[in-house]
Enzyme design. Structure first.
Site, PDB file in Angstrom:
ATOM      1  N   ASP A  94       0.853  -1.191   0.000  1.00 15.23           N
ATOM      2  CA  ASP A  94       0.000   0.000   0.000  1.00 15.23           C
ATOM      3  C   ASP A  94       0.897   1.252   0.000  1.00 15.23           C
ATOM      4  O   ASP A  94       1.801   1.374   0.839  1.00 15.23           O
ATOM      5  CB  ASP A  94      -0.859  -0.057   1.278  1.00 15.23           C
ATOM      6  N   HIS A  95       0.656   2.160  -0.919  1.00 14.45           N
ATOM      7  CA  HIS A  95       1.396   3.430  -0.997  1.00 14.45           C
ATOM      8  C   HIS A  95       2.915   3.260  -1.065  1.00 14.45           C
ATOM      9  O   HIS A  95       3.658   3.944  -0.334  1.00 14.45           O
ATOM     10  CB  HIS A  95       1.046   4.346   0.183  1.00 14.45           C
ATOM     11  N   GLU A 146      -1.569   5.926  -8.931  1.00 13.16           N
ATOM     12  CA  GLU A 146      -2.542   6.937  -8.495  1.00 13.16           C
ATOM     13  C   GLU A 146      -2.395   8.221  -9.305  1.00 13.16           C
ATOM     14  O   GLU A 146      -1.282   8.670  -9.581  1.00 13.16           O
ATOM     15  CB  GLU A 146      -2.359   7.223  -6.992  1.00 13.16           C
ATOM     16  N   HIS A 190      -7.670   9.944   3.781  1.00 12.85           N
ATOM     17  CA  HIS A 190      -7.226   8.945   4.764  1.00 12.85           C
ATOM     18  C   HIS A 190      -7.560   9.353   6.199  1.00 12.85           C
ATOM     19  O   HIS A 190      -7.676  10.535   6.497  1.00 12.85           O
ATOM     20  CB  HIS A 190      -5.713   8.733   4.641  1.00 12.85           C
ATOM     21  N   ALA A 235     -11.394   5.014   2.246  1.00 15.53           N
ATOM     22  CA  ALA A 235     -12.811   4.664   2.117  1.00 15.53           C
ATOM     23  C   ALA A 235     -13.432   4.105   3.394  1.00 15.53           C
ATOM     24  O   ALA A 235     -14.456   3.431   3.338  1.00 15.53           O
ATOM     25  CB  ALA A 235     -12.978   3.682   0.968  1.00 15.53           C
ATOM     26  N   ILE A 277      -9.659  -0.129   3.202  1.00 14.24           N
ATOM     27  CA  ILE A 277     -10.198   0.101   4.549  1.00 14.24           C
ATOM     28  C   ILE A 277      -9.114  -0.193   5.589  1.00 14.24           C
ATOM     29  O   ILE A 277      -8.650  -1.330   5.708  1.00 14.24           O
ATOM     30  CB  ILE A 277     -11.416  -0.816   4.796  1.00 14.24           C
ATOM     31  N   SER A 279      -8.750   2.547   8.599  1.00 16.07           N
ATOM     32  CA  SER A 279      -9.196   3.235   9.821  1.00 16.07           C
ATOM     33  C   SER A 279     -10.347   2.523  10.537  1.00 16.07           C
ATOM     34  O   SER A 279     -10.355   2.454  11.770  1.00 16.07           O
ATOM     35  CB  SER A 279      -9.615   4.671   9.485  1.00 16.07           C
TER      36      SER A 279
HETATM   37  P1  13P Z   1      -8.919   4.792   5.526  1.00 12.98           P
HETATM   38  O1  13P Z   1      -8.023   5.620   6.380  1.00 12.98           O
HETATM   39  O2  13P Z   1     -10.143   5.548   5.123  1.00 12.98           O
HETATM   40  O3  13P Z   1      -9.264   3.481   6.136  1.00 12.98           O
HETATM   41  O4  13P Z   1      -8.135   4.490   4.157  1.00 12.98           O
HETATM   42  C1  13P Z   1      -7.178   3.461   4.102  1.00 12.98           C
HETATM   43  C2  13P Z   1      -6.388   3.488   2.857  1.00 12.98           C
HETATM   44  O5  13P Z   1      -6.681   4.158   1.885  1.00 12.98           O
HETATM   45  C3  13P Z   1      -5.180   2.647   2.807  1.00 12.98           C
HETATM   46  O6  13P Z   1      -4.438   2.849   1.653  1.00 12.98           O
HETATM   47  O1  G3H Z   2      -3.161   4.825   3.650  1.00 13.10           O
HETATM   48  C1  G3H Z   2      -2.460   4.513   4.610  1.00 13.10           C
HETATM   49  C2  G3H Z   2      -2.836   3.351   5.433  1.00 13.10           C
HETATM   50  O2  G3H Z   2      -3.941   3.644   6.248  1.00 13.10           O
HETATM   51  C3  G3H Z   2      -1.650   2.840   6.201  1.00 13.10           C
HETATM   52  O3  G3H Z   2      -1.316   3.676   7.245  1.00 13.10           O
HETATM   53  O4  G3H Z   2       1.122   4.192   7.038  1.00 13.10           O
HETATM   54  O5  G3H Z   2      -0.054   4.275   9.260  1.00 13.10           O
HETATM   55  O6  G3H Z   2       0.429   2.086   8.145  1.00 13.10           O
HETATM   56  P1  G3H Z   2       0.159   3.560   7.964  1.00 13.10           P
HETATM   57 ZN    ZN Z   3      -4.512   4.834   0.876  1.00  9.36          ZN
END
Ligand code: 13P
Ligand code: G3H
Ligand code: ZN
Length: 331
Positions: A94-95, A146, A190, A235, A277, A279
């Protein structure tokens, strides 16, 4: 030592997204950092027979340890199979922010990576994404990129508007990069504080309702790249029940607001094939842990608070799969 995700029993996202597009639902992408989250995600997805994307941020990879993570992912597959389930499971970065990180993940068993160069100018975003795609596709790994930047909580509304994905750019970006899915910015963000209270209205229950997502932008994007998998970050719905529990049991999360579920259902029925998802899972676990600490201040066995947190997360995952993203019974 290099390990292919295939040896770990994982899947890339190709088939998942094809089916999600056809069936008008989205694949849930749940972030995890530890064993309890992983157990809950797999259990919830097995019990609802849902495909799943397990997401790991670079922070989570550091937290969990990259070597251990490989075995956790393999363990997640083995857990699902031992429960008699054949759900497809993807391990996704992720990211990801550099080629080196994406490469390292691919080389250690990830079946999908995100390269998030959305904060760079268009051509730099294209160049970095393309480099990751070339490395990944040689190994049958999926890539998400993205375009557009998600609004941050501190952003002014006018500034946030200028960061929405520009539909005029998507066709060119996808053609130039050969990426497999595209994260877009249409008003999500986020974290647990996605909107300022002053920009929301209140419903009959006194719950803050944020401005609607920009479905007009999504529709325009769909016209430019028909049938192409779209991803929604940020989301979480910031489920009011959990915010209330947290506040009731000693926490302090005033004016936390997320994306209403009906808007996510609408998005899932469109070209949005992946809904992120994180958070909501954090809130569910924190609410359950706070309740234990409040009611039993003498408790100090981690299983006695992490166990209820895990149970609550299973319920959340099942609810999302059944009632929000629509992935239940699609495995
Ligand atoms: P939330 O913070 O809305 O759960 O988004 C998570 C997310 O986009 C992780 O890449
Ligand atoms: O989009 C980010 C995710 O919610 C991951 O968050 O970098 O705190 O692990 P984090
Ligand atoms: Zn994200």
């Amino acid at each position: 030592m290099t390990v292919s995700y295939k040896e770990l029993g994982l899947s890339n996202t190709k088939e998942m997204f094809r089916k999600a597009m056809e069936g008008k639902y989205a694949i849930p992408a749940y972030n995890f950092n530890n064993m309890e989250q992983l157990q809950a995600i797999i259990t919830g997805c097995v019990e609802t027979s849902s495909p799943v994307i397990l997401q790991v941020s670079s922070g989570a990879r550091k937290y969990a340890n990259q070597t251990l993570l490989q075995y956790m992912a393999k363990g997640a597959v083995e857990l699902a199979r031992s429960l008699g389930s054949n759900i497809p499971i993807t391990l996704h970065l992720d990211h990801g922010d550099t080629f080196e990180l994406a490469k390292s993940c691919i080389d250690t068993g990830f079946s999908s990576v995100m390269i998030d160069a959305s904060h760079f100018p268009f051509e730099e975003n294209v160049a970095l994404t393309k480099k990751v795609v070339e490395y990944a596709h040689d190994r049958d790994v999926s890539v998400e990129a993205e375009l557009g930047v998600l609004a941050g909580i501190e952003d002014e509304v006018s500034h946030a508007h200028s960061n929405y994905t520009d539909p005029n750019e998507v066709e060119d970006f996808v053609a130039k990069t050969n990426v497999d899915s595209l994260a877009i910015s249409i008003g999500t963000s986020h974290g647990a504080f996605k909107f300022k209270a002053k920009d929301c209205t209140k419903n009959a229950d006194g719950i803050l309702v944020p401005p609607p997502l920009r479905f007009d932008i999504l529709e325009e994007i769909e016209k430019r790249i028909p049938g192409f998998p779209i991803v929604l970050h940020g989301a979480s719905s910031v489920i009011p029940k959990y915010v209330e529990m947290i506040n009731m049991y000693g926490g302090k999360m005033d004016e936390a607001v997320g994306i209403p579920e009906e808007q996510l259902r609408k998005a899932a029925a469109s070209a949005v094939c992946k809904i992120n998802i994180d958070s909501d899972g954090r809130l569910a676990m924190t609410a359950a842990i706070r309740k234990v600490f409040f009611e039993k201040p003498g408790e100090f066995d981690p299983r006695k608070y992490l166990g209820p947190a895990r149970d609550e997360l299973v319920q959340l995952i099942k609810h999302k799969n059944l009632n929000v993203v629509g992935s239940a019974n699609r495995a």
